[in-house]
Write an enzyme that holds these catalytic residues in place. Structure first.
Site, PDB file in Angstrom:
ATOM      1  N   LYS A  22      13.938 -15.505 -31.940  1.00 15.41           N
ATOM      2  CA  LYS A  22      13.839 -15.837 -30.619  1.00 15.41           C
ATOM      3  C   LYS A  22      13.455 -15.528 -29.559  1.00 15.41           C
ATOM      4  O   LYS A  22      12.763 -15.598 -28.325  1.00 15.41           O
ATOM      5  CB  LYS A  22      15.595 -16.101 -30.658  1.00 15.41           C
ATOM      6  CG  LYS A  22      15.594 -16.811 -28.808  1.00 15.41           C
ATOM      7  CD  LYS A  22      17.600 -17.265 -29.156  1.00 15.41           C
ATOM      8  CE  LYS A  22      17.354 -18.534 -27.869  1.00 15.41           C
ATOM      9  NZ  LYS A  22      17.802 -16.814 -27.016  1.00 15.41           N
ATOM     10  N   ASN A  23      14.362 -13.810 -29.571  1.00 12.05           N
ATOM     11  CA  ASN A  23      14.370 -13.571 -27.820  1.00 12.05           C
ATOM     12  C   ASN A  23      12.746 -12.584 -27.976  1.00 12.05           C
ATOM     13  O   ASN A  23      11.968 -12.532 -26.787  1.00 12.05           O
ATOM     14  CB  ASN A  23      14.530 -12.110 -28.147  1.00 12.05           C
ATOM     15  CG  ASN A  23      16.219 -12.363 -27.567  1.00 12.05           C
ATOM     16  OD1 ASN A  23      16.689 -13.624 -27.349  1.00 12.05           O
ATOM     17  ND2 ASN A  23      17.406 -11.684 -28.189  1.00 12.05           N
ATOM     18  N   ARG A  97      16.501 -20.329 -20.177  1.00 12.51           N
ATOM     19  CA  ARG A  97      16.243 -19.280 -18.805  1.00 12.51           C
ATOM     20  C   ARG A  97      15.316 -18.145 -18.951  1.00 12.51           C
ATOM     21  O   ARG A  97      14.681 -17.669 -18.176  1.00 12.51           O
ATOM     22  CB  ARG A  97      17.998 -17.547 -19.574  1.00 12.51           C
ATOM     23  CG  ARG A  97      17.634 -16.471 -18.913  1.00 12.51           C
ATOM     24  CD  ARG A  97      18.382 -16.079 -18.752  1.00 12.51           C
ATOM     25  NE  ARG A  97      18.324 -14.299 -18.385  1.00 12.51           N
ATOM     26  CZ  ARG A  97      18.432 -14.137 -16.793  1.00 12.51           C
ATOM     27  NH1 ARG A  97      19.190 -15.391 -16.272  1.00 12.51           N
ATOM     28  NH2 ARG A  97      18.439 -13.748 -16.456  1.00 12.51           N
ATOM     29  N   ASP A 121      23.346 -19.401 -21.823  1.00  4.21           N
ATOM     30  CA  ASP A 121      24.615 -18.628 -21.845  1.00  4.21           C
ATOM     31  C   ASP A 121      25.009 -18.538 -20.727  1.00  4.21           C
ATOM     32  O   ASP A 121      24.881 -17.645 -19.495  1.00  4.21           O
ATOM     33  CB  ASP A 121      24.159 -17.453 -22.908  1.00  4.21           C
ATOM     34  CG  ASP A 121      23.777 -18.192 -24.373  1.00  4.21           C
ATOM     35  OD1 ASP A 121      24.021 -19.307 -25.032  1.00  4.21           O
ATOM     36  OD2 ASP A 121      23.116 -16.930 -25.148  1.00  4.21           O
ATOM     37  N   ASP A 319      23.263  -8.576 -27.793  1.00  2.00           N
ATOM     38  CA  ASP A 319      23.503  -9.522 -28.951  1.00  2.00           C
ATOM     39  C   ASP A 319      24.184 -10.053 -30.083  1.00  2.00           C
ATOM     40  O   ASP A 319      24.511 -10.749 -30.498  1.00  2.00           O
ATOM     41  CB  ASP A 319      22.168 -10.452 -29.241  1.00  2.00           C
ATOM     42  CG  ASP A 319      22.009 -11.625 -27.770  1.00  2.00           C
ATOM     43  OD1 ASP A 319      22.732 -11.018 -26.995  1.00  2.00           O
ATOM     44  OD2 ASP A 319      20.602 -11.307 -27.819  1.00  2.00           O
ATOM     45  N   MET A 341      26.961  -5.304 -20.237  1.00  2.00           N
ATOM     46  CA  MET A 341      26.499  -5.795 -19.770  1.00  2.00           C
ATOM     47  C   MET A 341      27.104  -7.128 -19.837  1.00  2.00           C
ATOM     48  O   MET A 341      26.481  -7.702 -17.946  1.00  2.00           O
ATOM     49  CB  MET A 341      25.715  -6.011 -20.301  1.00  2.00           C
ATOM     50  CG  MET A 341      24.477  -4.460 -21.049  1.00  2.00           C
ATOM     51  SD  MET A 341      23.210  -4.876 -22.322  1.00  2.00           S
ATOM     52  CE  MET A 341      22.077  -5.466 -20.879  1.00  2.00           C
TER      53      MET A 341
END
EC number: 2.5.1.7
Length: 438
Positions: A22-23, A97, A121, A319, A341
């Site tokens: 996904k990223n 995003r 998110d 993640d 983070m």
């Protein structure tokens, strides 16, 4: 709004193949705007966030040809640049995003770009300062429009420069990198993120004619070129899905094989799960996880309690913090989970506590998990998914629990995991998708 009804306590068995990353997808698909020639992307994950980005490109007049659910060709030869300044873009872009990464390619090729108020998110503050500062150093100017809540960027022409990013942001690095590939002169990006997905983006851009060196390091050097050509690019397997499946196997005492896992790109991920006591064997590019009745968290050499924390690559990805936390619930021993983070990512632990987990939320960034060692089963409850990764963690907890669990707001899970219910049902899970519209 849909939900999952899960009957837990069933052991799973079989093989599962991770989706495309996904990223990586959000960066790679944005990069097709850098050329007017055809770009073919393979192993695309069929998930809400990625499909929404593809819709945005189509709305911009990019020619999109979906060959199959995981393969697309894109041709951005007739872009409607004004669409990004429209209410339609602001409405759709604010849901995703990843839409911020359209700005870098647009600035590079069309000398103007817009960033709508980003969605995604709700896991804490996630500013776009790194993106803005990087664009400014390349010679762009920006203006915040309070009427539209939109950032507007323009440039007479980007120029290469040296910059040190204020943080090794993955999306910030990707955005600035895409902006710099056609800037005049040489750009050096120091303190760059060096995740495998950034390395993949660099390889794709180089295959299109960019000149990027230092790939895999935190210092990228980019020699600007006048134009880029088309290419074919295949995405890596999703490392977050792979970690999720490792945790799922442990929590449900299941025997699973993760096929074509891209092991060489996983970094420390397998080792972190091994520290929880999870056994696994690499067979070629597959990961075999045997059924384990018990798994024990290791301690430090001096006997201290293990701490697992997130860090920029090659550290442990943030993640997977939610997944590691839920996996530790049924381990023997204790672990401190430190999410550095994002200050809201651990708030989902209240739902796990309601299920019977022994977790102490020390503060917004730290939680201590005291493993149950399977002496007590979690109990099924009704809960809501707050974000993608917490949603998957709650699903893992529900599959290991006794009785029925209901997970609401599963659109959050669908944003990052393609057809996760159908894929887990094939392994023996008891999951029913309930659509409240019916």
């Amino acid at each position: 709004m849909a939900s999952f009804e899960v009957i837990g306590g069933k052991k799973l068995k079989g093989s599962i193949q991770p989706q495309g990353a996904k990223n990586e997808a959000l960066q790679i698909i944005s990069a097709v705007l850098l050329t007017d020639q055809e770009v073919r992307i393979e192993n695309i994950p069929d998930i809400l966030d990625v499909n929404l980005l593809i819709e945005l490109l189509a709305d911009m007049n990019v020619q999109v040809n979906r060959i199959d659910p995981h393969t697309c060709t894109f041709k951005a030869d007739n872009i409607n640049t004004d669409y990004l300044n429209s209410p339609a873009f602001r409405e759709k872009g604010s849901k995703l995003r990843g839409s911020v990464m359209l700005a870098g390619p647009m600035l590079a090729r069309f000398k103007k770009a817009y960033i709508a108020k980003p969605g995604g998110d709700k896991i804490g503050r996630r500013g776009v300062d790194t993106h803005i500062l990087g664009f400014q150093k390349l010679g762009a100017t920006f203006n915040y429009n309070p009427t539209t809540s939109c950032l507007e960027f323009t440039t007479a022409g980007l120029k290469g420069t040296y910059m040190m990013l204020d943080e090794p942001s993955v999306t910030g690095t990707a955005n600035v990198l895409m902006a710099s590939v056609m800037a005049e002169g040489v750009t050096q990006i120091y303190n760059a993120a060096c995740e495998p997905y950034i390395q993949q983006l660099c390889r794709m851009l180089n295959s299109m004619g960019a000149e990027i060196t230092g790939v895999g390091s935190n210092l990228l050097t980019v020699k600007g070129v006048k134009e880029l050509s088309g290419t074919t690019h295949k995405m890596l397997p999703d490392m977050i899905e792979i970690g999720s499946f490792i945790g799922l196997a442990a929590m449900t005492s299941s025997e699973l094989t993760i096929k074509n896992a891209g092991i060489e790109h996983l970094g420390v991920i397998p080792d972190k799960f091994k520290r929880l006591g999870i056994q696994m064997t690499f067979k070629g590019d597959d990961i075999y996880i045997p059924a384990q009745d018990h798994y024990e968290i290791s301690t430090y050499m001096d006997g201290g309690i293990l701490t697992i924390y997130d860090n920029p690559w090659p550290g442990f990805t943030p993640d997977l913090i939610s997944i590691v936390l839920v996996t530790a619930i049924q381990a023997k021993g204790s672990v401190l989970i430190h999410q550095k983070m994002f200050e809201s990512r651990l708030f989902f632990t209240d739902k796990l506590i309601d299920m019977g987990a022994q977790i102490i939320l020390c503060d917004p960034h730290r939680a201590t998990v005291i493993g149950l060692d399977r002496k007590h089963k979690l109990r099924g409850i009704t809960m809501s998914s707050p974000d993608i990764r917490a949603g998957q963690a709650l699903l893992i907890a529900a599959l290991s629990a006794e009785g029925k669990s209901t997970i609401q707001n599963i659109e959050q899970i669908d944003r990052g995991y393609q057809q996760i219910d159908k894929r887990l049902i094939e392994l023996g899970a008891d999951i029913q998708r309930i659509d409240e519209k019916k």
